[in-house]
Scaffold this motif. Structure first.
Motif, PDB file in Angstrom:
ATOM      1  N   GLY A 204       0.675  -1.096  -0.190  1.00 40.29           N
ATOM      2  CA  GLY A 204       0.000   0.037  -0.063  1.00 40.29           C
ATOM      3  C   GLY A 204       0.850   1.341  -0.034  1.00 40.29           C
ATOM      4  O   GLY A 204       0.405   2.412   0.143  1.00 40.29           O
ATOM      5  N   LEU A 205       2.246   1.171  -0.038  1.00 42.98           N
ATOM      6  CA  LEU A 205       3.018   2.396  -0.196  1.00 42.98           C
ATOM      7  C   LEU A 205       3.012   2.574  -1.768  1.00 42.98           C
ATOM      8  O   LEU A 205       3.831   1.785  -2.515  1.00 42.98           O
ATOM      9  N   PRO A 206       2.694   3.721  -2.051  1.00 38.72           N
ATOM     10  CA  PRO A 206       2.962   4.063  -3.448  1.00 38.72           C
ATOM     11  C   PRO A 206       4.316   4.150  -4.213  1.00 38.72           C
ATOM     12  O   PRO A 206       5.252   4.575  -3.527  1.00 38.72           O
ATOM     13  N   ALA A 207       4.364   3.677  -5.279  1.00 38.22           N
ATOM     14  CA  ALA A 207       5.660   3.805  -6.140  1.00 38.22           C
ATOM     15  C   ALA A 207       5.707   5.071  -6.814  1.00 38.22           C
ATOM     16  O   ALA A 207       4.791   5.965  -6.572  1.00 38.22           O
ATOM     17  N   ASN A 208       7.076   5.558  -7.044  1.00 39.39           N
ATOM     18  CA  ASN A 208       7.185   6.860  -7.748  1.00 39.39           C
ATOM     19  C   ASN A 208       6.640   7.041  -9.017  1.00 39.39           C
ATOM     20  O   ASN A 208       7.355   6.838 -10.133  1.00 39.39           O
ATOM     21  N   MET A 209       5.249   7.296  -9.097  1.00 36.43           N
ATOM     22  CA  MET A 209       4.484   7.434 -10.497  1.00 36.43           C
ATOM     23  C   MET A 209       4.798   8.597 -11.306  1.00 36.43           C
ATOM     24  O   MET A 209       5.116   8.317 -12.489  1.00 36.43           O
ATOM     25  N   ASP A 210       5.486   9.460 -10.618  1.00 38.12           N
ATOM     26  CA  ASP A 210       5.858  10.728 -11.488  1.00 38.12           C
ATOM     27  C   ASP A 210       7.031  10.272 -12.396  1.00 38.12           C
ATOM     28  O   ASP A 210       6.995  10.459 -13.614  1.00 38.12           O
ATOM     29  N   ARG A 211       7.946   9.841 -11.706  1.00 40.83           N
ATOM     30  CA  ARG A 211       9.107   9.355 -12.569  1.00 40.83           C
ATOM     31  C   ARG A 211       8.895   8.335 -13.584  1.00 40.83           C
ATOM     32  O   ARG A 211       9.347   8.241 -14.651  1.00 40.83           O
ATOM     33  N   ILE A 212       8.367   7.335 -13.172  1.00 37.85           N
ATOM     34  CA  ILE A 212       7.819   6.164 -14.148  1.00 37.85           C
ATOM     35  C   ILE A 212       7.119   6.649 -15.206  1.00 37.85           C
ATOM     36  O   ILE A 212       7.400   6.059 -16.294  1.00 37.85           O
TER      37      ILE A 212
ATOM     38  N   ALA B  89      -4.852   4.475  -1.721  1.00 36.72           N
ATOM     39  CA  ALA B  89      -3.527   5.071  -1.619  1.00 36.72           C
ATOM     40  C   ALA B  89      -3.318   6.233  -2.509  1.00 36.72           C
ATOM     41  O   ALA B  89      -4.074   6.115  -3.587  1.00 36.72           O
ATOM     42  N   GLU B  90      -2.791   7.518  -2.247  1.00 41.84           N
ATOM     43  CA  GLU B  90      -2.720   8.615  -2.954  1.00 41.84           C
ATOM     44  C   GLU B  90      -1.299   8.969  -3.208  1.00 41.84           C
ATOM     45  O   GLU B  90      -0.375   8.857  -2.428  1.00 41.84           O
ATOM     46  N   MET B  91      -1.212   9.544  -4.422  1.00 42.50           N
ATOM     47  CA  MET B  91       0.278  10.283  -4.748  1.00 42.50           C
ATOM     48  C   MET B  91      -0.243  11.766  -5.209  1.00 42.50           C
ATOM     49  O   MET B  91      -0.997  11.783  -6.159  1.00 42.50           O
ATOM     50  N   ASN B  92      -0.123  12.675  -4.378  1.00 47.47           N
ATOM     51  CA  ASN B  92       0.040  14.102  -5.122  1.00 47.47           C
ATOM     52  C   ASN B  92      -1.460  14.382  -5.244  1.00 47.47           C
ATOM     53  O   ASN B  92      -1.915  14.860  -6.446  1.00 47.47           O
TER      54      ASN B  92
ATOM     55  N   THR C 190       9.279   4.459   4.826  1.00 47.13           N
ATOM     56  CA  THR C 190       9.474   5.694   4.483  1.00 47.13           C
ATOM     57  C   THR C 190       8.315   6.180   3.776  1.00 47.13           C
ATOM     58  O   THR C 190       7.967   5.428   2.811  1.00 47.13           O
ATOM     59  N   VAL C 191       7.672   7.290   3.935  1.00 48.82           N
ATOM     60  CA  VAL C 191       6.498   7.874   3.356  1.00 48.82           C
ATOM     61  C   VAL C 191       6.872   9.023   2.657  1.00 48.82           C
ATOM     62  O   VAL C 191       7.371   9.937   3.286  1.00 48.82           O
ATOM     63  N   SER C 192       7.044   9.273   1.276  1.00 47.78           N
ATOM     64  CA  SER C 192       7.299  10.340   0.372  1.00 47.78           C
ATOM     65  C   SER C 192       6.295  11.431   0.777  1.00 47.78           C
ATOM     66  O   SER C 192       5.270  11.313   1.201  1.00 47.78           O
ATOM     67  N   LYS C 193       6.884  12.773   0.638  1.00 49.01           N
ATOM     68  CA  LYS C 193       5.988  13.895   0.704  1.00 49.01           C
ATOM     69  C   LYS C 193       4.873  13.787  -0.322  1.00 49.01           C
ATOM     70  O   LYS C 193       5.337  13.513  -1.386  1.00 49.01           O
ATOM     71  N   ASN C 194       3.391  14.381   0.166  1.00 45.03           N
ATOM     72  CA  ASN C 194       2.335  14.490  -0.511  1.00 45.03           C
ATOM     73  C   ASN C 194       1.867  12.750  -1.058  1.00 45.03           C
ATOM     74  O   ASN C 194       0.951  12.848  -1.968  1.00 45.03           O
ATOM     75  N   TYR C 195       2.404  11.720  -0.317  1.00 45.01           N
ATOM     76  CA  TYR C 195       1.871  10.310  -0.514  1.00 45.01           C
ATOM     77  C   TYR C 195       1.207  10.117   0.717  1.00 45.01           C
ATOM     78  O   TYR C 195       1.538  10.340   1.763  1.00 45.01           O
TER      79      TYR C 195
END
Length: 360
Positions: free
Chosen positions: A130-138, A159-162, A268-273
Motif C-alpha cells: 500500500g506504499l505508492p511507487a514513484n509514479m511521476d518518474r515512472i 493510496a494517494e500520490m499528490n 518511508t513515506v514520500s512527501k504528498n503520498y
C-alpha cells in the motif's frame, strides 16, 4: 487472545447484501457488479472500472487488452507476490525485473531505462504494502519511451500520490479483493482506466469475447465477477475510507515508537503520498538485539501474528530459476532477509498496539 495480522470485517450489511442477491436468483455478473464498477471507478477517480474474478485476472486482462503478448517484455519488480510476474507470463510475454528501493520497497525508477529494449511493451510498478511507487518518474520514462504503464495496485486501495489515487495514473490500474486486502469481495479483482477502448476490450476478454450474447467477436476468457462478490464489495467500499483512516493511525502509532529502536527501520513515506497501509512492514537489521527469526518466535509466543511478505524474491523462486532467471538483484534480496510485517489492520485497539511495542 491472539492479535491478528489480518482480520476480515464482514458484518450484517454484507450478509444482507448477499441475501438480496440470493433472493433475486441472479447470481452471475449482472447489475450489482455493474453498480460496483461505477462506484469503484468514482472512488478511484477514473471514468471506467471493469470487475474481474480476482486480482491476477485483472493484471492479465489489462496486459492483454493493451496488446501485450508473445515476444514482448514487461518491466516489473521482483519484490512482490508472484502473481505480478505470472500475469505477464500468462500473456506469453517475459517479465524483466528491476531492483527496488530500500526505503519504499518499490521498483527503482532510476534503473528502469537500463532494462528497456526494442521488445519492451509496458512497465508494471507495484504499490507494495500500500506504499505508492514513484509514479511521476515512472510515467515520465514511459511517456518518453512510448510504453504503457499498468499499476499493480492490488495492495493499494485508496493510496494517494499528490492527490491522485493509485490506479488512476497509468493506462490501467489493477486491484485485488482477496480476504486479506483493505477491502474484500471474498475473491475478486478490478481494472480501472480512463480509456474507453481499453475498458471495452477488457470487458470482451473477460466474457468469452461477447458483447452480444452468443456472438463471440474475439477469443476471450471466463474471468467475470459474480453479483454475490460485487454485493459484498459495494458494502466494503462504503467502509474502505474508515478502514484506511484506522490503518493510517495504527501505522503512525507503530512508526513513532519503533523508529526509536536501534536496528528497526520503519517504512518511508514520500512527501504528498498517502499509503493505504495494507501491511506495516519493518526491517530488522543486524544492530537489533535479536535476529528476525527469533523476533518472530518471540512475538508468536506473545500471541502476536507476523508474516514475511515476501521471503523469496520472484527471480529466485524455483519456477523462475527454471525459466533462466539468474541475475542478482541485491536490494530485493537483502530486503527479503530483513522484512517483517506487523499487525496494522483496522480492528486493533490502542492497548493492543501498546502491547506490540512493548515486546520489542
Amino acid at each position: 487472545m491472539k492479535i491478528k495480522l489480518c482480520d476480515v470485517s464482514l458484518k450484517k450489511e454484507e450478509r444482507r447484501a448477499v441475501d438480496r442477491v440470493l433472493a433475486s436468483g441472479k447470481l452471475a455478473q449482472g447489475k450489482v457488479a455493474e453498480d460496483f464498477e461505477k462506484k469503484f471507478a468514482k472512488f478511484i477517480g477514473t471514468k471506467y472500472a471493469c470487475a474481474a474474478s480476482n486480482g491476477t485476472a485483472a493484471l492479465e486482462l489489462a496486459l492483454l487488452a493493451l496488446g501485450v503478448g508473445p515476444g514482448d517484455e514487461v518491466i516489473t519488480t521482483p519484490f512482490s507476490f508472484i502473481a505480478t510476474a505470472n500475469a505477464i507470463l500468462y500473456t506469453g510475454a517475459r517479465p524483466v525485473f528491476v531492483d527496488v528501493l530500500e526505503d519504499t520497497f518499490n521498483i527503482n525508477p532510476e534503473l528502469i531505462e537500463k532494462k528497456i529494449t526494442s521488445k519492451t511493451k509496458a512497465i508494471m510498478p507495484v504499490h507494495l504494502y500500500g506504499l505508492p511507487a514513484n509514479m511521476d518518474r515512472i510515467m515520465e520514462i514511459a511517456k518518453r519511451r512510448g510504453l504503457a504503464v499498468v499499476e499493480d495496485a492490488c495492495q493499494a486501495h485508496g493510496a494517494e500520490m499528490n492527490g491522485k489515487k493509485a490506479g488512476s495514473i497509468g493506462a490501467a490500474g489493477c486491484f485485488s479483493f482477496y480476504p486479506t486486502k483493505n477491502m474484500t469481495t471474498g475473491e475478486g479483482g478490478m481494472i480501472t482506466t480512463n480509456d474507453a477502448k481499453l475498458a471495452e476490450k477488457i470487458r470482451l476478454l473477460r466474457n468469452h469475447g461477447m458483447r452480444v450474447r452468443y456472438q463471440h467477436e474475439i477469443i476471450g476468457y471466463n474471468l467475470r465477477m459474480t453479483d454475490i462478490a460485487a454485493a459484498i464489495g459495494l458494502e466494503q467500499l462504503k467502509k474502505l475510507p474508515g478502514f484506511n483512516r484506522k490503518r493510517t493511525a495504527n501505522a503512525a502509532f507503530l512508526s513513532s515508537r519503533l523508529k526509536l529502536i536501534e536496528g528497526i527501520t520503519v517504512p518511508t513515506v514520500s512527501k504528498n503520498y498517502k499509503p493505504a497501509w495494507h501491511q506495516f512492514t519493518v526491517r530488522v537489521g543486524s544492530k537489533y538485539n535479536l535476529s528476525r527469526e527469533k523476533l518472530m518466535k518471540k512475538l508468536a509466543l506473545k500471541n502476536i501474528e507476523t508474516a514475511l511478505y515476501y521471503p523469496v524474491p520472484i527471480h529466485l523462486q524455483p519456477a523462475y530459476k527454471n525459466l533462466g532467471y539468474v541475475d542478482s538483484l541485491p536490494v530485493a534480496e537483502r530486503l527479503a532477509n530483513e522484512i517483517l510485517s506487523l499487525p496494522v489492520q483496522p480492528n486493533l485497539t490502542v492497548n493492543q498496539l501498546k502491547y506490540i511495542i512493548a515486546q520489542f
